[in-house]
Design a protein around this motif. Structure first.
Motif, mmCIF file in Angstrom:
data_model
loop_
_atom_site.group_PDB
_atom_site.id
_atom_site.type_symbol
_atom_site.label_atom_id
_atom_site.label_comp_id
_atom_site.label_asym_id
_atom_site.label_seq_id
_atom_site.Cartn_x
_atom_site.Cartn_y
_atom_site.Cartn_z
ATOM 1 N N LEU A 192 38.792 -14.744 -40.792
ATOM 2 C CA LEU A 192 38.114 -13.598 -40.193
ATOM 3 C C LEU A 192 36.845 -14.135 -39.539
ATOM 4 N N ILE A 193 36.685 -13.895 -38.250
ATOM 5 C CA ILE A 193 35.500 -14.304 -37.513
ATOM 6 C C ILE A 193 34.632 -13.069 -37.284
ATOM 7 N N SER A 194 33.437 -13.074 -37.844
ATOM 8 C CA SER A 194 32.470 -11.998 -37.651
ATOM 9 C C SER A 194 31.388 -12.494 -36.698
ATOM 10 N N ILE A 195 31.140 -11.751 -35.604
ATOM 11 C CA ILE A 195 30.100 -12.111 -34.632
ATOM 12 C C ILE A 195 29.171 -10.901 -34.491
ATOM 13 N N ILE A 205 32.293 -26.790 -26.650
ATOM 14 C CA ILE A 205 31.709 -26.653 -27.992
ATOM 15 C C ILE A 205 32.578 -25.742 -28.847
ATOM 16 N N ARG A 206 33.091 -24.659 -28.241
ATOM 17 C CA ARG A 206 33.975 -23.755 -28.986
ATOM 18 C C ARG A 206 35.183 -24.509 -29.541
ATOM 19 N N LEU A 238 31.123 -18.903 -27.942
ATOM 20 C CA LEU A 238 31.182 -20.051 -28.848
ATOM 21 C C LEU A 238 32.164 -19.856 -30.002
ATOM 22 N N TYR A 239 32.317 -18.608 -30.448
ATOM 23 C CA TYR A 239 33.180 -18.333 -31.603
ATOM 24 C C TYR A 239 34.363 -17.430 -31.241
ATOM 25 N N GLY A 240 34.723 -17.383 -29.972
ATOM 26 C CA GLY A 240 35.779 -16.473 -29.521
ATOM 27 C C GLY A 240 37.172 -17.001 -29.795
ATOM 28 N N PHE A 241 37.540 -17.017 -31.064
ATOM 29 C CA PHE A 241 38.826 -17.590 -31.469
ATOM 30 C C PHE A 241 39.899 -16.518 -31.598
ATOM 31 N N ALA A 275 43.514 -17.712 -32.152
ATOM 32 C CA ALA A 275 43.777 -18.705 -33.196
ATOM 33 C C ALA A 275 43.424 -18.229 -34.593
ATOM 34 N N ALA A 276 42.582 -17.200 -34.701
ATOM 35 C CA ALA A 276 42.175 -16.670 -36.006
ATOM 36 C C ALA A 276 42.909 -15.367 -36.293
ATOM 37 N N GLU A 277 43.077 -15.067 -37.552
ATOM 38 C CA GLU A 277 43.798 -13.862 -37.959
ATOM 39 C C GLU A 277 43.086 -12.586 -37.508
ATOM 40 N N ALA A 278 41.743 -12.586 -37.532
ATOM 41 C CA ALA A 278 40.995 -11.386 -37.149
ATOM 42 C C ALA A 278 39.629 -11.776 -36.609
ATOM 43 N N LEU A 279 39.117 -10.972 -35.672
ATOM 44 C CA LEU A 279 37.780 -11.171 -35.120
ATOM 45 C C LEU A 279 37.124 -9.810 -34.956
ATOM 46 N N VAL A 280 35.881 -9.700 -35.430
ATOM 47 C CA VAL A 280 35.115 -8.458 -35.322
ATOM 48 C C VAL A 280 33.759 -8.803 -34.712
#
Length: 263
Positions: free
Chosen positions: A8-11, A246-247, A44-47, A50-55
Motif C-alpha cells: 500500500l503506497i500512501s502519499i 529516481i522512482r 516519485l512514488y507513483g507505483f 506495480a503496487a497493490e494499492a495507492l492512496v
C-alpha cells in the motif's frame, strides 16, 4: 494473483490544491503553497501499476495535514492538522482569518476523514502485506523545528523506533519489525550507494498515519522520506525524466527489500 507487489503506497502530502472553504482566507502565493507541500512525491512514488494499492491526497498539507491527529488544531497547535504558519514561520492566513472550530470541523469532515477511510478500505480489501507512507523533506531542517539548520540524510526510513529500528524503552512500540526496517535500509543503501546517508528514525520517527493504521490493522508500516536536494536545488526545478529514474530506483529498493524478507 494480481502480479503486483503486496504494497500500500500512501502519499498524503503530494497535493498542492487549496480547499474551496479557505481559498479566500489564504495569505500565501501559489509558489509558497507548493514549496510547503511535498511537491513531486506523486511522481516519485507513483507505483500505480506495480503496487497493490495507492492512496494520495490532492490538497496541500498546509491546509489539511492528514499525517497529524485530528485533535491537533489551533490555537492548541500551530503545526497540526490545520496549520497557522509555514515551515519558515510565514502566516498561512490573512490577519484575523485563521479558521475557527466550525471551519476546522468542515475541513476534517470533507477531506481528512475521507483520506483515512480510503487507507482503511485499502488495508481491508486489498492484498496488502506492508504499507509505505511516502514523503519528501527539505535538505536542511527548517526554522520552526528544534533542529533548525541541521543537514538531513538522503533518505529517512521510520518505524517509530530508535536509530537501529528497535523499539525504544519508553514506549516499546514500532510499526514494522526492526529486521524489516534494517533490510529496507540495506536495499536503499545498495540502490543509492555513494549518494548520501540512509538513516533510520532520524530526523523523523514516523507520523500519525503509520502509527494509527498500524494499531488499527496490524499491517506493518514504514514512513519514507526522500531528501529534496536529490532532485531539485534553489533555482532549479525537478526534471521529469530525472524523477522517473529516481522512482524506478525507489521501487527497486522496495522490491529488493520485499524479496528478502518474504523469501
Amino acid at each position: 494473483m494480481s502480479g503486483r507487489y503486496p504494497f500500500l503506497i500512501s502519499i498524503p502530502h503530494g497535493g498542492v490544491s487549496v480547499p474551496p472553504e479557505v481559498r479566500s482566507l489564504v495569505n500565501l502565493s501559489r509558489k509558497e503553497i507548493v514549496f510547503n507541500s511535498d511537491p513531486h512525491t506523486r511522481s516519485l512514488y507513483g507505483f500505480d501499476d506495480a503496487a497493490e494499492a495507492l492512496v494520495d491526497f490532492e490538497f496541500s498539507r498546509i491546509f489539511v495535514d492528514t499525517n497529524r491527529p485530528p485533535y491537533d488544531y489551533p490555537p492548541r497547535a500551530q503545526d497540526g492538522v490545520v496549520k497557522v504558519i509555514t515551515q519558515d514561520g510565514t502566516p498561512i492566513y490573512r490577519k484575523g482569518q485563521v479558521p475557527g472550530r466550525e471551519m476546522i470541523g468542515a475541513l476534517l469532515q470533507n477531506y481528512y476523514y475521507p483520506f483515512h477511510e480510503r487507507l482503511t478500505r485499502a488495508l481491508e480489501t486489498c492484498a496488502v502485506e506492508v504499507a509505505f507512507d511516502c514523503h519528501s523533506m527539505l535538505p536542511y531542517s527548517p526554522p520552526v523545528r528544534r533542529d533548525a539548520g541541521l543537514p538531513r540524510p538522503l533518505f529517512c526510513l521510520s518505524n517509530r523506533g530508535d536509530r537501529h529500528g528497535n523499539p525504544r524503552k519508553k514506549d516499546n512500540f514500532v510499526t514494522c519489525p526492526p529486521e524489516w526496517l534494517r533490510a529496507l535500509t540495506r536495499a536503499f543503501q545498495s540502490e543509492f550507494e555513494g549518494e548520501g546517508r540512509v538513516a533510520m528514525n532520524d530526523p523523523f520517527r514516523g507520523g500519525f498515519i503509520s502509527a494509527a493504521h498500524y494499531r488499527r490493522a496490524r499491517t506493518p508500516w514504514v514512513q519514507v522520506e526522500i531528501n529534496r536536494g536529490l532532485y531539485e536545488t534553489e533555482g532549479r526545478e525537478a526534471d521529469e525524466a530525472e524523477l522517473a529514474g529516481i522512482r524506478e530506483r525507489i521501487f527497486s529498493a522496495f522490491a529488493g527489500f520485499w524479496d528478502e524478507v518474504s523469501g
